[in-house]
Motif scaffolding. Structure first.
Motif, PDB file in Angstrom:
ATOM      1  N   GLU A 149       0.843  -1.205   0.000  1.00  0.00           N
ATOM      2  CA  GLU A 149       0.000   0.000   0.000  1.00  0.00           C
ATOM      3  C   GLU A 149       0.882   1.261   0.000  1.00  0.00           C
ATOM      4  OE1 GLU A 149      -3.130   0.672  -0.246  1.00  0.00           O
ATOM      5  OE2 GLU A 149      -4.220  -1.173   0.196  1.00  0.00           O
ATOM      6  N   LEU A 150       1.915   1.242   0.868  1.00  0.00           N
ATOM      7  CA  LEU A 150       2.775   2.432   0.994  1.00  0.00           C
ATOM      8  C   LEU A 150       3.615   2.647  -0.263  1.00  0.00           C
ATOM      9  CD1 LEU A 150       3.666   1.948   4.728  1.00  0.00           C
ATOM     10  CD2 LEU A 150       2.554   3.964   3.774  1.00  0.00           C
ATOM     11  N   LEU A 151       4.064   1.545  -0.865  1.00  0.00           N
ATOM     12  CA  LEU A 151       4.832   1.637  -2.113  1.00  0.00           C
ATOM     13  C   LEU A 151       3.960   2.252  -3.206  1.00  0.00           C
ATOM     14  CD1 LEU A 151       7.411   0.986  -3.741  1.00  0.00           C
ATOM     15  CD2 LEU A 151       6.511  -1.322  -4.104  1.00  0.00           C
ATOM     16  N   GLN A 152       2.698   1.842  -3.244  1.00  0.00           N
ATOM     17  CA  GLN A 152       1.782   2.380  -4.262  1.00  0.00           C
ATOM     18  C   GLN A 152       1.550   3.880  -4.050  1.00  0.00           C
ATOM     19  OE1 GLN A 152      -2.379   1.004  -4.356  1.00  0.00           O
ATOM     20  NE2 GLN A 152      -2.213   0.960  -6.572  1.00  0.00           N
ATOM     21  N   ILE A 153       1.375   4.272  -2.794  1.00  0.00           N
ATOM     22  CA  ILE A 153       1.158   5.697  -2.489  1.00  0.00           C
ATOM     23  C   ILE A 153       2.383   6.514  -2.912  1.00  0.00           C
ATOM     24  CG2 ILE A 153       0.923   7.378  -0.600  1.00  0.00           C
ATOM     25  CD1 ILE A 153      -0.826   5.160   0.841  1.00  0.00           C
ATOM     26  N   GLU A 154       3.562   5.990  -2.571  1.00  0.00           N
ATOM     27  CA  GLU A 154       4.823   6.686  -2.885  1.00  0.00           C
ATOM     28  C   GLU A 154       4.966   6.864  -4.406  1.00  0.00           C
ATOM     29  OE1 GLU A 154       9.489   5.477  -2.975  1.00  0.00           O
ATOM     30  OE2 GLU A 154       8.265   4.521  -1.444  1.00  0.00           O
ATOM     31  N   LYS A 155       4.687   5.806  -5.158  1.00  0.00           N
ATOM     32  CA  LYS A 155       4.882   5.846  -6.610  1.00  0.00           C
ATOM     33  C   LYS A 155       3.775   6.616  -7.322  1.00  0.00           C
ATOM     34  CE  LYS A 155       8.670   3.594  -6.651  1.00  0.00           C
ATOM     35  NZ  LYS A 155       9.902   4.291  -7.051  1.00  0.00           N
ATOM     36  N   ALA A 156       2.548   6.537  -6.798  1.00  0.00           N
ATOM     37  CA  ALA A 156       1.413   7.187  -7.458  1.00  0.00           C
ATOM     38  C   ALA A 156       1.608   8.696  -7.539  1.00  0.00           C
ATOM     39  CB  ALA A 156       0.125   6.858  -6.722  1.00  0.00           C
ATOM     40  N   ARG A 157       2.336   9.249  -6.592  1.00  0.00           N
ATOM     41  CA  ARG A 157       2.538  10.703  -6.590  1.00  0.00           C
ATOM     42  C   ARG A 157       3.294  11.167  -7.825  1.00  0.00           C
ATOM     43  NH1 ARG A 157       3.803  10.999  -0.218  1.00  0.00           N
ATOM     44  NH2 ARG A 157       1.648  11.126   0.458  1.00  0.00           N
ATOM     45  N   ARG A 158       4.208  10.273  -8.301  1.00  0.00           N
ATOM     46  CA  ARG A 158       5.032  10.687  -9.450  1.00  0.00           C
ATOM     47  C   ARG A 158       4.634   9.978 -10.750  1.00  0.00           C
ATOM     48  NH1 ARG A 158       9.171   9.885  -5.740  1.00  0.00           N
ATOM     49  NH2 ARG A 158      10.012   8.125  -6.918  1.00  0.00           N
ATOM     50  N   LEU A 159       3.714   9.039 -10.667  1.00  0.00           N
ATOM     51  CA  LEU A 159       3.281   8.259 -11.832  1.00  0.00           C
ATOM     52  C   LEU A 159       4.460   7.634 -12.586  1.00  0.00           C
ATOM     53  CD1 LEU A 159       0.424  10.412 -13.454  1.00  0.00           C
ATOM     54  CD2 LEU A 159       0.207   8.651 -11.752  1.00  0.00           C
ATOM     55  N   ASP A 160       5.496   7.218 -11.846  1.00  0.00           N
ATOM     56  CA  ASP A 160       6.669   6.649 -12.534  1.00  0.00           C
ATOM     57  C   ASP A 160       6.789   5.143 -12.254  1.00  0.00           C
ATOM     58  OD1 ASP A 160       7.322   6.699  -9.887  1.00  0.00           O
ATOM     59  OD2 ASP A 160       9.361   7.459 -10.150  1.00  0.00           O
ATOM     60  N   ILE A 161       5.661   4.443 -12.395  1.00  0.00           N
ATOM     61  CA  ILE A 161       5.665   3.024 -12.066  1.00  0.00           C
ATOM     62  C   ILE A 161       6.125   2.189 -13.261  1.00  0.00           C
ATOM     63  CG2 ILE A 161       4.191   1.065 -11.409  1.00  0.00           C
ATOM     64  CD1 ILE A 161       2.570   2.896  -9.699  1.00  0.00           C
ATOM     65  N   THR A 162       7.182   1.422 -13.051  1.00  0.00           N
ATOM     66  CA  THR A 162       7.617   0.486 -14.097  1.00  0.00           C
ATOM     67  C   THR A 162       6.797  -0.792 -13.935  1.00  0.00           C
ATOM     68  OG1 THR A 162       9.254  -0.509 -12.652  1.00  0.00           O
ATOM     69  CG2 THR A 162       9.995   1.360 -13.996  1.00  0.00           C
ATOM     70  N   GLU A 163       6.900  -1.686 -14.910  1.00  0.00           N
ATOM     71  CA  GLU A 163       6.165  -2.947 -14.813  1.00  0.00           C
ATOM     72  C   GLU A 163       6.627  -3.764 -13.592  1.00  0.00           C
ATOM     73  OE1 GLU A 163       5.422  -6.617 -17.698  1.00  0.00           O
ATOM     74  OE2 GLU A 163       5.138  -4.691 -18.688  1.00  0.00           O
ATOM     75  N   ASP A 164       7.941  -3.733 -13.336  1.00  0.00           N
ATOM     76  CA  ASP A 164       8.480  -4.488 -12.180  1.00  0.00           C
ATOM     77  C   ASP A 164       7.889  -3.977 -10.868  1.00  0.00           C
ATOM     78  OD1 ASP A 164       9.961  -6.063 -13.785  1.00  0.00           O
ATOM     79  OD2 ASP A 164      11.902  -5.110 -13.382  1.00  0.00           O
ATOM     80  N   ILE A 165       7.821  -2.657 -10.742  1.00  0.00           N
ATOM     81  CA  ILE A 165       7.271  -2.073  -9.502  1.00  0.00           C
ATOM     82  C   ILE A 165       5.780  -2.394  -9.401  1.00  0.00           C
ATOM     83  CG2 ILE A 165       6.731   0.089  -8.299  1.00  0.00           C
ATOM     84  CD1 ILE A 165       9.420   1.182  -9.352  1.00  0.00           C
ATOM     85  N   TYR A 166       5.076  -2.316 -10.525  1.00  0.00           N
ATOM     86  CA  TYR A 166       3.649  -2.647 -10.546  1.00  0.00           C
ATOM     87  C   TYR A 166       3.429  -4.068 -10.004  1.00  0.00           C
ATOM     88  CZ  TYR A 166      -0.718  -4.489 -12.490  1.00  0.00           C
ATOM     89  OH  TYR A 166      -1.930  -5.118 -12.630  1.00  0.00           O
ATOM     90  N   PHE A 167       4.219  -5.020 -10.511  1.00  0.00           N
ATOM     91  CA  PHE A 167       4.034  -6.409 -10.066  1.00  0.00           C
ATOM     92  C   PHE A 167       4.411  -6.588  -8.596  1.00  0.00           C
ATOM     93  CE2 PHE A 167       3.859  -7.573 -14.632  1.00  0.00           C
ATOM     94  CZ  PHE A 167       2.648  -8.246 -14.576  1.00  0.00           C
ATOM     95  N   GLU A 168       5.392  -5.818  -8.146  1.00  0.00           N
ATOM     96  CA  GLU A 168       5.757  -5.888  -6.725  1.00  0.00           C
ATOM     97  C   GLU A 168       4.605  -5.347  -5.868  1.00  0.00           C
ATOM     98  OE1 GLU A 168       7.963  -6.798  -3.374  1.00  0.00           O
ATOM     99  OE2 GLU A 168       7.906  -7.594  -5.397  1.00  0.00           O
ATOM    100  N   ILE A 169       3.993  -4.261  -6.319  1.00  0.00           N
ATOM    101  CA  ILE A 169       2.863  -3.676  -5.576  1.00  0.00           C
ATOM    102  C   ILE A 169       1.702  -4.663  -5.510  1.00  0.00           C
ATOM    103  CG2 ILE A 169       1.031  -1.905  -5.652  1.00  0.00           C
ATOM    104  CD1 ILE A 169       3.179   0.056  -6.755  1.00  0.00           C
TER     105      ILE A 169
END
Length: 325
Positions: A149-169
């Motif tokens: 949840e926290l990783l998603q919040i952190e990344k959503a602010r910058r919209l810089d999610i890679t596919e790897d981060i998406y799958f980790e989330i």
């Protein structure tokens, strides 16, 4: 017969007994708490998590469950319910599964305390019965859900999610809980760690497929024949969108990001983004990934002897990827 009822059929008696035990495990000397826990029990959902626990345990053991299986299923449900109660407070949400949320009926302070109470009941149920192996499986899941949840919040602010981060989330947010249900079911009836690991992976794959299916709903037509675009309005980065962003020109990329960031309330613009994602193969790519996870999950249970429990789990895997809502 509904698919969920078909899945439940081989464990019908266990689920009936589970509900009684679960209510007992929740009980308290405080009347207010009992009123609230009674309400929680009566507004429950499909109970997929305990179903995973019992079906996995019965498939692995050849049809046996024991007291540890019931306790494990109850601990998962207690701790998961605690996280949902807290989520509703965080999201300021008034409804859950069509019922009023705890915070809507009894206010935030009581909701937070009820969540804490359920969490402690779950921990104590394991500790009092020396189920430390089961508690470890569940505790890892809770830690990962919070991190996701926290990783998603952190990344959503910058919209810089890679596919790897998406799958980790999504592995942490969604898949880890289903994985722990399956691992826990296996562990309650078997000490074979390889088997427990295998069932953990089985649940994880189902969770990943489940979340991708959810992502796809945002782009497919709902009952009124219009895609919903809710994820785009909430600036959530989903797999179809991530794939397209990684495979389009720089100018298209900045248009999409600008649309999601600054024009997510503009219905026309949201519709344009949905069309862009569709046109550029985002849905096909996400569907392929989902089907690959589904096939891998089915492969993992292939070698178990044929049984109603194995068939129900296979049905569950197919239901997750083919459901309509």
């Amino acid at each position: 017969m509904k698919i969920t009822e078909q899945i439940k059929q081989p464990i019908y008696d266990e689920m009936e007994l589970f509900e009684k035990k679960f209510y007992q495990f929740m009980s308290s000397k405080v009347a207010l708490l009992n009123r609230i826990t009674y309400y929680i029990v009566n507004s429950k959902g499909k109970q997929m998590r305990p179903m995973f626990v019992f079906l996995t345990a019965k498939m692995v053991s050849g049809g046996q469950v024991n007291e540890r299986t019931y306790r494990g299923a109850s601990v998962i449900e207690l701790i998961h319910t605690a996280t949902l109660v807290h989520d509703d407070v965080v999201d300021d949400s008034n409804k859950r599964r069509g019922f009023f949320s705890i915070n809507a009926l009894w206010k935030n302070k009581i909701a937070v305390l009820v969540g804490d109470y359920l969490l402690s009941k779950g921990l104590l149920l394991s500790i009092d019965n020396d189920d430390f192996d089961l508690l470890k499986i569940i505790s890892v899941a809770v830690r990962e859900m919070s991190e996701g949840e926290l990783l998603q919040i952190e990344k959503a602010r910058r919209l810089d999610i890679t596919e790897d981060i998406y799958f980790e989330i999504i592995r942490q947010k969604t898949a880890t809980l289903i994985a722990s249900c399956c691992a826990l079911g296996a562990k309650s009836v078997s000490d074979d760690l390889e088997q427990v690991k295998k069932m953990h992976r089985f649940g994880e794959l189902i969770g990943l497929a489940f979340q991708i299916k959810d992502d796809l709903f945002d782009y497919t037509d709902d009952a009124i024949g219009k895609p919903t675009g809710i994820d785009i309005k909430e600036q959530k980065m989903t797999l179809p969108l991530i794939y397209v962003l990684n495979n389009c020109s720089e100018s298209e990329k900045s248009w999409v990001i600008n649309s999601v960031k600054n024009h997510n309330k503009d219905k026309k613009r949201v519709k344009e983004v949905i069309e862009f994602v569709k046109k550029n193969g985002g849905l096909e790519y996400a569907s392929e990934k989902m089907i690959a996870y589904k096939q891998e999950a089915l492969q993992l249970i292939q070698d178990y002897p044929e049984s109603p429990y194995k068939s129900a789990l296979a049905l569950m895997v197919n239901y997750v990827t083919e459901r309509k809502k």
